[in-house]
Design a protein around this motif. Structure first.
Motif, PDB file in Angstrom:
ATOM      1  N   ALA A   3       0.918  -1.215  -0.092  1.00 14.77           N
ATOM      2  CA  ALA A   3       0.064  -0.013   0.212  1.00 14.77           C
ATOM      3  C   ALA A   3       0.749   1.225  -0.140  1.00 14.77           C
ATOM      4  O   ALA A   3       1.925   1.128   0.691  1.00 14.77           O
ATOM      5  N   ASP A   4       0.320   2.396  -0.624  1.00 19.09           N
ATOM      6  CA  ASP A   4       1.090   3.449  -0.812  1.00 19.09           C
ATOM      7  C   ASP A   4       1.069   4.139   0.678  1.00 19.09           C
ATOM      8  O   ASP A   4       0.309   3.841   1.407  1.00 19.09           O
ATOM      9  N   SER A   5       1.900   5.276   0.777  1.00 13.65           N
ATOM     10  CA  SER A   5       1.853   6.107   2.116  1.00 13.65           C
ATOM     11  C   SER A   5       0.570   6.822   2.361  1.00 13.65           C
ATOM     12  O   SER A   5       0.315   6.708   3.598  1.00 13.65           O
ATOM     13  N   ARG A   6       0.079   7.029   1.425  1.00 14.50           N
ATOM     14  CA  ARG A   6      -1.216   7.857   1.885  1.00 14.50           C
ATOM     15  C   ARG A   6      -2.405   6.840   2.251  1.00 14.50           C
ATOM     16  O   ARG A   6      -3.074   7.032   3.322  1.00 14.50           O
ATOM     17  N   ARG A   7      -2.480   5.872   1.771  1.00 15.46           N
ATOM     18  CA  ARG A   7      -3.228   4.863   2.327  1.00 15.46           C
ATOM     19  C   ARG A   7      -3.050   4.297   3.652  1.00 15.46           C
ATOM     20  O   ARG A   7      -3.624   4.307   4.494  1.00 15.46           O
ATOM     21  N   ARG A   8      -1.667   4.115   3.848  1.00 18.20           N
ATOM     22  CA  ARG A   8      -1.181   3.730   5.132  1.00 18.20           C
ATOM     23  C   ARG A   8      -1.574   4.841   6.264  1.00 18.20           C
ATOM     24  O   ARG A   8      -1.901   4.382   7.376  1.00 18.20           O
ATOM     25  N   PRO A 121     -10.659  -6.716  23.620  1.00 17.46           N
ATOM     26  CA  PRO A 121      -9.483  -5.930  23.237  1.00 17.46           C
ATOM     27  C   PRO A 121      -9.515  -5.889  21.800  1.00 17.46           C
ATOM     28  O   PRO A 121      -8.774  -6.125  21.119  1.00 17.46           O
ATOM     29  N   VAL A 122     -10.468  -4.915  21.170  1.00 16.96           N
ATOM     30  CA  VAL A 122     -10.859  -4.780  19.848  1.00 16.96           C
ATOM     31  C   VAL A 122      -9.587  -4.232  19.385  1.00 16.96           C
ATOM     32  O   VAL A 122      -9.254  -4.502  18.169  1.00 16.96           O
ATOM     33  N   GLY A 123      -9.011  -2.977  20.068  1.00 15.77           N
ATOM     34  CA  GLY A 123      -7.976  -2.134  19.466  1.00 15.77           C
ATOM     35  C   GLY A 123      -6.768  -2.984  19.215  1.00 15.77           C
ATOM     36  O   GLY A 123      -5.811  -3.081  18.122  1.00 15.77           O
ATOM     37  N   THR A 124      -6.379  -3.985  20.074  1.00 14.87           N
ATOM     38  CA  THR A 124      -5.134  -4.955  20.181  1.00 14.87           C
ATOM     39  C   THR A 124      -5.382  -5.653  18.903  1.00 14.87           C
ATOM     40  O   THR A 124      -4.418  -5.950  17.998  1.00 14.87           O
ATOM     41  N   VAL A 125      -6.450  -6.327  18.656  1.00 15.36           N
ATOM     42  CA  VAL A 125      -6.592  -7.145  17.441  1.00 15.36           C
ATOM     43  C   VAL A 125      -6.469  -6.415  16.181  1.00 15.36           C
ATOM     44  O   VAL A 125      -6.002  -6.781  15.195  1.00 15.36           O
ATOM     45  N   VAL A 126      -7.379  -5.463  16.018  1.00 20.39           N
ATOM     46  CA  VAL A 126      -7.468  -4.693  15.008  1.00 20.39           C
ATOM     47  C   VAL A 126      -6.185  -3.854  14.341  1.00 20.39           C
ATOM     48  O   VAL A 126      -5.587  -3.955  13.330  1.00 20.39           O
ATOM     49  N   ILE A 127      -5.475  -3.364  15.427  1.00 15.59           N
ATOM     50  CA  ILE A 127      -4.346  -2.833  15.270  1.00 15.59           C
ATOM     51  C   ILE A 127      -2.972  -3.733  14.765  1.00 15.59           C
ATOM     52  O   ILE A 127      -2.339  -3.372  13.788  1.00 15.59           O
ATOM     53  N   LEU A 128      -3.021  -4.914  15.436  1.00 15.04           N
ATOM     54  CA  LEU A 128      -2.082  -5.881  15.203  1.00 15.04           C
ATOM     55  C   LEU A 128      -2.503  -6.288  13.682  1.00 15.04           C
ATOM     56  O   LEU A 128      -1.475  -6.734  12.678  1.00 15.04           O
ATOM     57  N   ALA A 129      -3.819  -6.527  13.348  1.00 16.38           N
ATOM     58  CA  ALA A 129      -4.174  -7.109  11.965  1.00 16.38           C
ATOM     59  C   ALA A 129      -3.464  -5.934  10.949  1.00 16.38           C
ATOM     60  O   ALA A 129      -3.181  -6.178   9.654  1.00 16.38           O
ATOM     61  N   ALA A 130      -3.847  -4.599  11.142  1.00 20.73           N
ATOM     62  CA  ALA A 130      -3.519  -3.603  10.410  1.00 20.73           C
ATOM     63  C   ALA A 130      -2.030  -3.559   9.996  1.00 20.73           C
ATOM     64  O   ALA A 130      -1.638  -3.269   8.971  1.00 20.73           O
ATOM     65  N   VAL A 131      -1.341  -3.700  11.015  1.00 22.94           N
ATOM     66  CA  VAL A 131       0.261  -3.824  11.075  1.00 22.94           C
ATOM     67  C   VAL A 131       0.569  -4.835  10.003  1.00 22.94           C
ATOM     68  O   VAL A 131       1.609  -4.699   9.059  1.00 22.94           O
ATOM     69  N   TRP A 132       0.156  -6.098  10.228  1.00 22.79           N
ATOM     70  CA  TRP A 132       0.365  -7.358   9.483  1.00 22.79           C
ATOM     71  C   TRP A 132       0.058  -7.136   7.985  1.00 22.79           C
ATOM     72  O   TRP A 132       0.800  -7.231   7.086  1.00 22.79           O
ATOM     73  N   TRP A 133      -1.354  -6.521   7.743  1.00 21.71           N
ATOM     74  CA  TRP A 133      -1.620  -6.274   6.432  1.00 21.71           C
ATOM     75  C   TRP A 133      -1.224  -5.267   5.736  1.00 21.71           C
ATOM     76  O   TRP A 133      -0.709  -5.302   4.447  1.00 21.71           O
ATOM     77  N   TYR A 134      -0.795  -4.009   6.249  1.00 28.24           N
ATOM     78  CA  TYR A 134      -0.228  -2.953   5.731  1.00 28.24           C
ATOM     79  C   TYR A 134       1.516  -2.723   5.820  1.00 28.24           C
ATOM     80  O   TYR A 134       2.000  -1.862   5.254  1.00 28.24           O
ATOM     81  N   TYR A 135       1.871  -3.084   6.754  1.00 23.84           N
ATOM     82  CA  TYR A 135       3.365  -3.144   7.153  1.00 23.84           C
ATOM     83  C   TYR A 135       4.233  -4.304   6.913  1.00 23.84           C
ATOM     84  O   TYR A 135       5.398  -4.092   6.460  1.00 23.84           O
ATOM     85  N   TRP A 136       3.707  -5.369   7.080  1.00 22.13           N
ATOM     86  CA  TRP A 136       4.422  -6.605   7.013  1.00 22.13           C
ATOM     87  C   TRP A 136       5.001  -6.731   5.562  1.00 22.13           C
ATOM     88  O   TRP A 136       6.151  -7.149   5.382  1.00 22.13           O
ATOM     89  N   PRO A 137       4.292  -6.497   4.492  1.00 16.87           N
ATOM     90  CA  PRO A 137       4.702  -6.633   3.102  1.00 16.87           C
ATOM     91  C   PRO A 137       5.995  -5.662   2.956  1.00 16.87           C
ATOM     92  O   PRO A 137       6.809  -5.912   2.085  1.00 16.87           O
ATOM     93  N   LEU A 138       6.080  -4.664   3.850  1.00 18.56           N
ATOM     94  CA  LEU A 138       7.280  -3.547   3.494  1.00 18.56           C
ATOM     95  C   LEU A 138       8.582  -4.333   3.915  1.00 18.56           C
ATOM     96  O   LEU A 138       9.781  -3.828   3.524  1.00 18.56           O
ATOM     97  N   PHE A 139       8.275  -5.151   4.778  1.00 19.18           N
ATOM     98  CA  PHE A 139       9.775  -5.777   5.328  1.00 19.18           C
ATOM     99  C   PHE A 139       9.976  -7.206   4.620  1.00 19.18           C
ATOM    100  O   PHE A 139      11.150  -7.638   4.824  1.00 19.18           O
TER     101      PHE A 139
END
Length: 148
Positions: A3-8, A121-139
């Protein structure tokens, strides 16, 4: 696909609008947002500033990690914004988001130890999912590019 930086940035901003912990206390509902608490009975909003600076007497110690999570979230938001305006180091954004998500685990556990409380723990689950989806591919080896 990365995903591009604007979407992130949009995704990171939206993470601040969802409740990080949802508390069910009998028939009442309280939602813990990065900006404060929303109670349903009576309907009211209590800002994080009020909680930590005006009503700080008698707060349980596990609530302190909520403040840490908010600070880490703000670091992630600033890092994602810098990706749109200049350059983002996705490691900083991802690490700050993971820290914000994990900081809410003690809030979740602290409230669940109280009789009659159910914390989700809604935030914990959703934030970790977002990191996995949007940031993991960058690594991955092909995800880190200079033009991102």
């Amino acid at each position: 696909m990365v995903a591009d930086s604007r979407r992130r940035l949009v995704v990171v901003a939206l993470l601040g609008l969802l409740p990080w912990t949802v508390l069910v206390i009998g028939s009442e509902l309280t939602m813990v947002f990065p900006a404060g608490l929303v109670n349903t009975n009576p309907p009211q909003f209590v800002s994080i500033y009020d909680i930590f600076f005006r009503f700080s007497e008698g707060l349980p110690s596990f609530i302190e990690s909520w403040r840490t999570g908010v600070l880490l979230y703000l670091v992630a938001l600033a890092s994602a914004l810098s990706g749109v305006l200049w350059r983002e180091d996705p490691r900083i954004t991802a690490l700050a988001l993971v820290g914000a998500a994990l900081s809410q685990v003690s809030v979740f556990l602290g409230f669940n130890r109280r009789p009659g409380y159910v914390a989700l723990p809604v935030g914990t689950v959703v934030i970790l999912a977002a990191v996995w989806w949007y940031y993991w591919p960058l690594f991955t080896t092909d995800g880190m590019t200079d033009d991102d």
